[in-house]
Design a protein around this motif. Structure first.
Motif, PDB file in Angstrom:
ATOM      1  N   UNK A 109     -17.378  24.540 -62.321  1.00 56.83           N
ATOM      2  CA  UNK A 109     -17.038  24.068 -63.663  1.00 56.83           C
ATOM      3  C   UNK A 109     -18.031  22.980 -64.029  1.00 56.83           C
ATOM      4  N   UNK A 110     -18.577  23.099 -65.221  1.00 56.14           N
ATOM      5  CA  UNK A 110     -19.522  22.099 -65.704  1.00 56.14           C
ATOM      6  C   UNK A 110     -18.954  21.402 -66.934  1.00 56.14           C
ATOM      7  N   UNK A 111     -19.194  20.090 -67.005  1.00 63.10           N
ATOM      8  CA  UNK A 111     -18.821  19.288 -68.157  1.00 63.10           C
ATOM      9  C   UNK A 111     -20.012  18.404 -68.509  1.00 63.10           C
ATOM     10  N   UNK A 112     -19.882  17.668 -69.592  1.00 63.32           N
ATOM     11  CA  UNK A 112     -20.912  16.688 -69.944  1.00 63.32           C
ATOM     12  C   UNK A 112     -20.472  15.311 -69.469  1.00 63.32           C
ATOM     13  N   UNK A 113     -21.419  14.556 -68.911  1.00 64.28           N
ATOM     14  CA  UNK A 113     -21.107  13.181 -68.523  1.00 64.28           C
ATOM     15  C   UNK A 113     -21.296  12.256 -69.725  1.00 64.28           C
ATOM     16  N   UNK A 114     -21.145  10.952 -69.511  1.00 66.14           N
ATOM     17  CA  UNK A 114     -21.233   9.978 -70.589  1.00 66.14           C
ATOM     18  C   UNK A 114     -22.600   9.994 -71.279  1.00 66.14           C
ATOM     19  N   UNK A 115     -23.642  10.391 -70.539  1.00 66.20           N
ATOM     20  CA  UNK A 115     -24.995  10.428 -71.089  1.00 66.20           C
ATOM     21  C   UNK A 115     -25.304  11.752 -71.783  1.00 66.20           C
ATOM     22  N   UNK A 116     -24.313  12.647 -71.826  1.00 69.04           N
ATOM     23  CA  UNK A 116     -24.515  13.938 -72.469  1.00 69.04           C
ATOM     24  C   UNK A 116     -25.196  14.967 -71.590  1.00 69.04           C
ATOM     25  N   UNK A 117     -25.319  14.675 -70.296  1.00 67.59           N
ATOM     26  CA  UNK A 117     -25.941  15.613 -69.355  1.00 67.59           C
ATOM     27  C   UNK A 117     -24.874  16.556 -68.791  1.00 67.59           C
ATOM     28  N   UNK A 118     -25.268  17.785 -68.522  1.00 68.99           N
ATOM     29  CA  UNK A 118     -24.353  18.746 -67.918  1.00 68.99           C
ATOM     30  C   UNK A 118     -24.279  18.470 -66.422  1.00 68.99           C
ATOM     31  N   UNK A 119     -23.053  18.309 -65.926  1.00 71.59           N
ATOM     32  CA  UNK A 119     -22.830  18.024 -64.504  1.00 71.59           C
ATOM     33  C   UNK A 119     -21.723  18.912 -63.969  1.00 71.59           C
ATOM     34  N   UNK A 120     -21.757  19.148 -62.659  1.00 71.68           N
ATOM     35  CA  UNK A 120     -20.699  19.923 -62.007  1.00 71.68           C
ATOM     36  C   UNK A 120     -19.474  19.034 -61.837  1.00 71.68           C
ATOM     37  N   UNK A 121     -18.340  19.499 -62.350  1.00 65.75           N
ATOM     38  CA  UNK A 121     -17.091  18.746 -62.277  1.00 65.75           C
ATOM     39  C   UNK A 121     -16.146  19.291 -61.217  1.00 65.75           C
ATOM     40  N   UNK A 122     -16.423  20.496 -60.707  1.00 63.71           N
ATOM     41  CA  UNK A 122     -15.559  21.077 -59.692  1.00 63.71           C
ATOM     42  C   UNK A 122     -16.014  22.459 -59.309  1.00 63.71           C
ATOM     43  N   UNK A 123     -15.351  23.003 -58.291  1.00 60.74           N
ATOM     44  CA  UNK A 123     -15.647  24.367 -57.873  1.00 60.74           C
ATOM     45  C   UNK A 123     -14.426  25.000 -57.236  1.00 60.74           C
ATOM     46  N   UNK A 124     -14.437  26.324 -57.189  1.00 61.27           N
ATOM     47  CA  UNK A 124     -13.432  27.094 -56.466  1.00 61.27           C
ATOM     48  C   UNK A 124     -14.172  28.157 -55.667  1.00 61.27           C
TER      49      UNK A 124
ATOM     50  N   UNK B  27     -10.756  24.483 -53.475  1.00 59.87           N
ATOM     51  CA  UNK B  27     -10.691  24.126 -54.893  1.00 59.87           C
ATOM     52  C   UNK B  27     -10.875  22.616 -54.945  1.00 59.87           C
ATOM     53  N   UNK B  28     -11.960  22.181 -55.565  1.00 59.62           N
ATOM     54  CA  UNK B  28     -12.317  20.761 -55.584  1.00 59.62           C
ATOM     55  C   UNK B  28     -12.654  20.356 -57.015  1.00 59.62           C
ATOM     56  N   UNK B  29     -12.146  19.193 -57.419  1.00 61.59           N
ATOM     57  CA  UNK B  29     -12.481  18.624 -58.729  1.00 61.59           C
ATOM     58  C   UNK B  29     -12.903  17.176 -58.505  1.00 61.59           C
ATOM     59  N   UNK B  30     -13.984  16.779 -59.155  1.00 61.87           N
ATOM     60  CA  UNK B  30     -14.487  15.409 -59.056  1.00 61.87           C
ATOM     61  C   UNK B  30     -13.408  14.425 -59.515  1.00 61.87           C
ATOM     62  N   UNK B  31     -13.347  13.283 -58.865  1.00 60.62           N
ATOM     63  CA  UNK B  31     -12.352  12.276 -59.219  1.00 60.62           C
ATOM     64  C   UNK B  31     -12.404  11.940 -60.707  1.00 60.62           C
ATOM     65  N   UNK B  32     -13.595  11.814 -61.281  1.00 61.99           N
ATOM     66  CA  UNK B  32     -13.757  11.441 -62.688  1.00 61.99           C
ATOM     67  C   UNK B  32     -13.204  12.499 -63.635  1.00 61.99           C
ATOM     68  N   UNK B  33     -12.993  13.728 -63.146  1.00 57.05           N
ATOM     69  CA  UNK B  33     -12.558  14.830 -64.002  1.00 57.05           C
ATOM     70  C   UNK B  33     -11.120  15.271 -63.738  1.00 57.05           C
ATOM     71  N   UNK B  34     -10.445  14.593 -62.837  1.00 59.61           N
ATOM     72  CA  UNK B  34      -9.071  14.991 -62.492  1.00 59.61           C
ATOM     73  C   UNK B  34      -8.113  14.745 -63.641  1.00 59.61           C
ATOM     74  N   UNK B  35      -7.091  15.604 -63.709  1.00 58.72           N
ATOM     75  CA  UNK B  35      -6.067  15.452 -64.731  1.00 58.72           C
ATOM     76  C   UNK B  35      -6.493  15.946 -66.096  1.00 58.72           C
ATOM     77  N   UNK B  36      -7.578  16.696 -66.156  1.00 59.92           N
ATOM     78  CA  UNK B  36      -8.106  17.165 -67.443  1.00 59.92           C
ATOM     79  C   UNK B  36      -8.157  18.682 -67.554  1.00 59.92           C
ATOM     80  N   UNK B  37      -7.459  19.387 -66.662  1.00 57.81           N
ATOM     81  CA  UNK B  37      -7.376  20.840 -66.762  1.00 57.81           C
ATOM     82  C   UNK B  37      -8.500  21.607 -66.089  1.00 57.81           C
ATOM     83  N   UNK B  38      -9.392  20.918 -65.379  1.00 57.32           N
ATOM     84  CA  UNK B  38     -10.525  21.580 -64.725  1.00 57.32           C
ATOM     85  C   UNK B  38     -10.034  22.522 -63.623  1.00 57.32           C
ATOM     86  N   UNK B  39      -9.129  22.062 -62.778  1.00 51.85           N
ATOM     87  CA  UNK B  39      -8.628  22.898 -61.679  1.00 51.85           C
ATOM     88  C   UNK B  39      -7.930  24.137 -62.233  1.00 51.85           C
TER      89      UNK B  39
END
Length: 172
Positions: free
Chosen positions: A58-73, A93-105
């Protein structure tokens, strides 16, 4: 509760190795891991048994607008046997701490089930530690049911932990 994060899901590629290895090490916890905490020198994230094509990221944008990996299965056939080729098993199934609780998993879980269905699988299974209440709640909300419990299967952090076997059909 944070608002759901927009994310895209894709199959992993070899160049994801550094990011995925770092994510794995950053999120290690006895809440979900039975292997010891990783220590340097770190082994490669990908190897003969852990191939990029077995992972959705799963990829999301970070604060700088860059695409980063937020998790994987990671989803694989549980055995090489033809008699259970209709089954896929979630083996991470892993989700980055910064992305938890946001529906990524949940997004990754649904994408994995859809991909397995597209491959002809009709059943998905997984194993989860009995004390991992957040993961168990997610799996139950997505249609998984407990099919067995191996009581006290692991000794983690000074106490025994159950290995909970869960599964669900993939056919509508």
């Amino acid at each position: 509760m944070p608002a759901p994060t927009a994310c895209s899901v894709r199959v992993a590629v070899l160049s994801d190795e550094t990011a995925l290895g770092g994510l794995d090490r950053a999120t290690w916890s006895t809440l979900h891991a039975v292997m010891p905490r990783p220590r340097p020198p770190y082994p490669p994230f990908f190897d003969d048994r852990h191939r990029p094509e077995d992972l959705l990221v799963a990829e999301t944008e970070n604060e700088a607008g860059e695409t980063v990996i937020a998790g994987y299965i990671r989803v694989v056939p549980p055995t090489p046997l033809a008699c259970n080729a209709h089954v896929r098993q979630i083996q991470g199934l892993v989700v980055a701490d910064r992305a938890r609780g946001r529906g990524i998993a949940r997004t990754l879980l649904r994408a994995a089930c859809a991909a397995a269905r597209a491959e002809g699988a009709s059943r998905m299974t997984l194993r989860v530690l009995g004390h991992n209440a957040p993961a168990r709640a997610l799996y139950e909300a997505e249609g998984f049911v407990v099919e067995g419990v191996l009581s006290g299967e692991f000794f983690l952090d000074g106490r025994y932990a159950d290995d909970v076997l869960m599964g669900r059909p993939l056919v509508p």
